[in-house]
Scaffold this active site. Structure first.
Site, PDB file in Angstrom:
ATOM      1  N   LYS A   1      65.389 -21.425  84.577  1.00  0.00           N
ATOM      2  CA  LYS A   1      64.954 -20.554  83.260  1.00  0.00           C
ATOM      3  C   LYS A   1      65.377 -19.199  83.402  1.00  0.00           C
ATOM      4  CE  LYS A   1      60.479 -19.396  85.316  1.00  0.00           C
ATOM      5  NZ  LYS A   1      60.450 -18.123  85.150  1.00  0.00           N
TER       6      LYS A   1
ATOM      7  N   ASP B   1      58.430 -20.328  90.688  1.00  0.00           N
ATOM      8  CA  ASP B   1      59.390 -19.105  90.990  1.00  0.00           C
ATOM      9  C   ASP B   1      59.131 -18.613  92.543  1.00  0.00           C
ATOM     10  OD1 ASP B   1      60.023 -19.219  88.461  1.00  0.00           O
ATOM     11  OD2 ASP B   1      59.660 -17.406  87.783  1.00  0.00           O
TER      12      ASP B   1
ATOM     13  N   CYS C   1      55.148 -15.005  85.114  1.00  0.00           N
ATOM     14  CA  CYS C   1      55.572 -16.421  85.079  1.00  0.00           C
ATOM     15  C   CYS C   1      54.552 -17.528  85.145  1.00  0.00           C
ATOM     16  CB  CYS C   1      56.849 -16.557  85.919  1.00  0.00           C
ATOM     17  SG  CYS C   1      58.053 -15.478  85.511  1.00  0.00           S
TER      18      CYS C   1
END
Length: 187
Positions: free
Chosen positions: A94, A16, A135
């Site tokens: 996601k 990310d 995350c």
């Protein structure tokens, strides 16, 4: 840093590193940009580099807990400029449904990460990215639960720190679960 390459059983997983998680973004991580040179320096050492990204719908239930961020197709959801995305063999989306948070890369809806890695003989993951306390944490815990070895690049992660100390706490949880932490100059 040593330029030693890793064998085919190892992969780098970049979590990310998106505009909305970097300075100026909707859910900015202080110093989020500082990890990009570390990540770029590690990528050439791996034959397999995988990246995840939040790819939320505009009406995600995830936004009941967080400000809207990384909405699919927007500037905020794009990988941060300067990140060497040309080395990514796979990009995992996601948080794409309106029913989940999608913190872990193993929760991706675009590809089954576990199957993809196992199909390539990957046994060891080197993890870096944003944010340490959400995350990255959930990705590392899932990888360990699934039986992968995990090494986290200590200076290749940064925490959002909703509460002071969240990043350090997340690192302690990952270490207690079996993850190893190394500075970028070590293997």
């Amino acid at each position: 840093m040593s330029q030693e390459s890793f064998g085919p059983e190892s992969a780098l997983l970049v979590v990310d590193v998106q505009n909305d998680f970097c300075p100026g973004g909707a859910l900015a991580v202080a110093g989020g940009d500082a990890i990009i040179p570390v990540i770029n320096a590690w990528m050439p050492r791996f034959a397999t580099v995988v990246a995840s990204r939040d790819w939320h719908p505009a009406n995600s239930v995830h936004f009941s807990n967080w400000p809207p961020h990384c909405i699919a197709g927007t500037y905020g959801a794009q990988f941060r400029a300067g990140l060497d995305t040309g080395r990514f063999l796979l990009v995992l989306d996601k948080g794409t449904n309106n029913v989940d948070d999608g913190y872990s890369a193993f929760e991706a809806t675009s590809e089954n990460l576990e199957s993809w890695l196992r199909g390539r003989g990957i046994e060891m993951l080197y993890v870096c990215g944003l944010a340490t306390d959400y995350c990255v944490l959930q990705t590392v815990l899932d990888a360990l639960r699934l039986g992968f070895g995990v090494t986290v690049l200590r200076d290749g992660i940064a925490a959002v720190e909703v509460n002071p100390g969240d990043g350090q706490h997340a690192q302690s949880v990952m270490e207690a679960a079996g993850a190893r932490f190394v500075p970028s100059g070590q293997n």
